[in-house]
Design a protein around this motif. Structure first.
Motif: not given
Lengths: 494, 325
Positions: A212-213, A220-221, A429-433
């Motif tokens: 989630w980045k 990398p995030p 719904n989305f896990r990453g926001g």
């Protein structure tokens, strides 16, 4: 009579008690020694498999551990004493020194000019402008160095590391062990005690990959990305939201996650390079594979001695901070410190009527975007996915086409592989926001480590249409209240 | 005079148990993850420096309990009741051990000791419940009887007691997850915890069924057993809830999709209520198991003669007081 019956009853509990006693004993045994970073046995075993021989403990495994301890310290006592910007980012340090010299020169020139009573105001303005320019350059370099230095800070790491409690002045200690360790593990390998029951499994930080980045694939995030996940949690998973913690503690945890990721990446790279060195001539006889044995036997005593000394020198060189800091740690650190450069810019959302955008988005979803292939015609996540979809963290040790070594990896502590499940987009719904920008990033960059690809074939505007379709255009099915089937009115029909 | 002396410890120990319930049984699990600090100041204790008030409060409560134990010993000495003296001495020993364990836990900062401390807490609580039952009127009112269910009662109640405590021990393993524990080990303890939960449920239900089908059975046992069954059912739901508020909906249960947008809130009020509630009810179930065992031993253990002495004095009270539980 009753006593004997009671004894007969006691049988199963005694068995339970025995199991319990063994468990408690095992745990007592484990917890009495200080916390240690576990070596990445899975990566080592993987290297061994590809080499066809065992890694040598003295010349390959131990040096890696030594380097890691020197650069990162222990779980109880993080140590960054080697983290000198001059060694980590020598180019930047040199550049800074050059600019500083230039600045000093111009400054001296200006001072000299100011003493001159006949100074032309135009000349003075010129020199001042030059000085301002150089100062700007200097600030820019300083900012970059600060980014490297600020990536992980010792005081923050100390807050997160060690056993939980607090320091004498009341600052918290051991936040990681208080909040994170039971899932992510001491080493950040995502195989903490609770891991086996969680779905998805806790993240293994050691690959340095995060889902989630905001950055492009492979990068990398950013610091803010990690912080966002820690603060908001990941809905529908065991990753909690730490909103209620003070901001400083969240910062400490974010840096500690970065620290564990850097450490894990360095370890993996070291394992790859150390295993590349052929240490056959140094291995004790029992450790050698057939091939190695033959090779060693083919050498004369002098040749053997010569090779051994050469090899030892090579290994000693690799273990020298002067070598491994710039060659191994620096690339990883700079990648993380300048992650901001890889953030995907999100263009302004075009102003279109929502309904039109959704229609457009639906078209893209099924055709050009190819989303329906995995997410399914009805977006329930039931598309025709390849049978062998596993995430990168699983593919570290599990090759679905060649699963013969799985048992051995499981014995080393790997978690049983689980197939990837394309998202059911109709849950709303989305896990990453669920912000539009989150969904935009997911579509633009894909999901790192998972099989969701970056939608390179779509333009920015088209991605916004898909975002609209996915967020607003799909019927929302709450599973607890499935849409009711509309009853046909029998009387009307007749 | 005898009556006054008999009632006094009853009230007094009742007080002790109440103190213990709030002071020991509820927060008997050191809060490893440090939640419920602010919402339930009287409930949590470890993590001293995190919140000094709590730690201090817990220590005060613990010392009060210790002091009450001393008073109990004094009273027992004054009454020159040998069995009471023994009981009070054991109670004192346990509370001292528990205190030392608690101290060690703070000084050494080891989760292992926290776990042991957490397991001895309910053990002490259960023991006090036993003492309370043993000295209470209602147990003295119980007339030992020879019933064909006698053996079953005994087995079931004792088994319930043992399993309930075993369950607490297993629970402590899940609650105080040691960092070095492997995931296989945690999985084993969780599976065991679930299996033992079912075992407790089966035992409690069986006991309840037996007591209701036995027409001549003790009302006391019947009501306590029913209460226990309700507690266990509630406890199982609390357990699932406790897992959910910590790790999300258990993946091994169906219906995960309903929890798709559920975000675990770390250290939230809900988390602390549910998890502490689960711990507290666990101790309560143990207490029920202990009292059931005490009643059943008293009522059905007719072969042993050592209880005759205490029973001879009070066999004249009315049966109405039986329902006091």
């Amino acid at each position: 009579m009753q006593i004997s019956q009671a004894l007969a009853f006691g049988g199963p509990y005694r068995a339970g008690g025995l199991v319990l006693a063994v468990m408690i004993g095992a745990i007592l045994g484990c917890s009495s020694e200080p916390a240690k970073f576990e070596p990445n046995r899975i990566a080592m075993y993987k290297a061994e498999l590809s080499l066809g021989t065992k890694l040598d403990p003295t010349y390959q495994v131990q040096p890696i551990e030594k380097i890691l301890t020197e650069t990162f310290g222990t779980p109880d006592k993080p140590d960054l004493s080697l983290w000198d910007p001059k060694k980590l980012v020598p180019d930047l340090a040199e550049e800074r020194a050059d600019i500083q010299t230039e600045y000093d020169e111009i400054k001296a020139e200006l001072d000299k000019a100011l003493k001159d009573p006949d100074l032309d105001p135009e000349d003075r303005a010129d020199i001042e402008a030059d000085l301002a320019d150089v100062k700007k350059d200097l600030d820019a370099v300083d900012k970059q160095i600060a980014a490297v230095e600020g990536l992980v800070q010792l005081d923050m790491l100390q807050m997160a590391a060690g056993p939980y409690g607090s320091a004498e002045d009341g600052t918290p200690r051991g936040l990681y062990r208080q909040h994170c360790v039971h899932c992510h593990g001491i080493t950040g390998n995502g195989a903490g005690p609770t891991a086996a029951f969680l779905n998805p499994y806790p993240r293994d930080f050691r690959l340095g990959k995060f889902k989630w980045k905001s950055t492009t694939t492979g990068a990398p995030p950013t610091h803010d990305d990690l912080k966002r996940v820690i603060t908001n949690g990941v809905p529908g998973t065991a990753m909690p939201s730490f909103k209620l913690l003070p901001a400083e503690e969240i910062e400490a945890l974010t840096q500690y996650v970065t620290y564990l990721s850097l450490r894990g990446e360095l370890e993996r790279n070291l394992i790859l390079d150390f295993s590349d060195i052929d240490v056959a001539v140094l291995k004790p006889a029992g450790m050698q594979s057939e091939e190695e044995k033959e090779y060693v036997e083919s050498l004369s005593a002098d040749e053997l001695k010569e090779e051994q000394t050469g090899l030892k020198e090579e290994l000693a060189e690799l273990s020298d901070p002067e070598i491994f800091l710039p060659d191994y740690l620096a690339p990883i650190v700079t990648k993380w410190a300048f992650a901001d450069k890889n953030v995907t810019d999100v263009p302004e959302k075009p102003e279109v009527v929502l309904d039109e955008s959704i229609v457009h988005g639906r078209d893209l979803f099924f055709k050009k975007g190819g989303c329906a292939t995995c997410h399914g015609q009805s977006a329930l996540g039931d598309g025709q996915t390849a049978e062998m979809f596993y995430d990168d963290w699983t593919e570290e040790y599990y090759d679905p086409k060649n699963p013969e070594h799985l048992e051995e990896f499981l014995a080393l502590g790997a978690l049983p592989p689980r197939k990837l499940q394309p998202r059911n987009l109709r849950l709303g719904n989305f896990r990453g926001g669920r912000r539009p920008v989150d969904v935009y990033w997911r579509i633009r960059n894909g999901i790192e480590g998972a099989k969701m690809p970056a939608a390179q074939q779509l333009t920015e505007e088209e991605i916004w249409h898909v975002v609209d379709f996915v967020r607003k255009g799909l019927p929302y099915d709450s599973l607890s209240q499935p849409p009711e089937h509309v009853q046909e009115n029998v009387r009307v029909r007749n | 005079m005898v009556l006054v002396c008999a009632t006094f410890p009853l009230i007094w120990i009742g007080g002790l148990v109440t103190t213990t319930k709030s002071g020991m049984a509820v927060p008997d699990w050191p809060s490893t993850y440090g939640y419920n600090m602010f919402l339930y100041p009287w409930q949590t204790w470890v993590f001293g420096p995190y919140d000094l008030f709590l730690e201090h409060g817990h220590r005060l409560l613990a010392s009060t309990v210790g002091f009450l134990c001393l008073m109990f010993l004094g009273l027992a000495l004054w009454r020159k009741d040998r069995s009471l003296i023994t009981l009070s001495l054991i109670a004192l020993g346990l509370v001292l051990a528990q205190g030392v364990l608690g101290g060690l836990r703070v000084v050494w900062d080891k989760t292992t000791i926290a776990r042991v401390h957490g397991c001895v807490g309910p053990l002490f609580f259960g023991y006090l419940v036993y003492v309370e039952c043993f000295t209470s009127r209602r147990i003295k009112n119980i007339v030992p009887q020879d019933s064909r269910w006698g053996g079953t009662y005994l087995q079931l109640s004792i088994a319930l007691m043992v399993v309930a405590w075993l369950q607490i021990v297993l629970g402590s393993l899940i609650r105080h997850v040691p960092a070095a524990m492997t995931h296989g080990m945690f999985r084993a303890s969780l599976i065991f915890h679930v299996i033992t939960a079912l075992l407790v449920a089966i035992l409690a239900t069986a006991l309840c069924a037996v007591s209701w089908s036995d027409k001549k059975g003790l009302k006391l046992v019947r009501y306590t057993a029913t209460f226990t069954v309700l507690l266990v059912l509630g406890q199982i739901m609390l357990g699932i809830a406790a897992y959910t508020v910590k790790y999300g909906w258990p993946t091994f249960l169906p219906g995960a999709a309903n929890f798709d947008s559920f975000v675990v809130q770390w250290e939230s009020g809900l988390q602390s209520i549910i998890v502490t509630g689960h711990v507290a009810v666990g101790s309560l179930i143990l207490a029920c198991g202990v009292s059931l065992a005490a009643y059943c031993i008293r009522c059905y253990w007719i072969t042993s003669g050592q209880h005759e002495r205490t029973s001879s004095a009070k066999s004249n009270s009315s049966s109405g007081k039986e329902v006091m539980a």
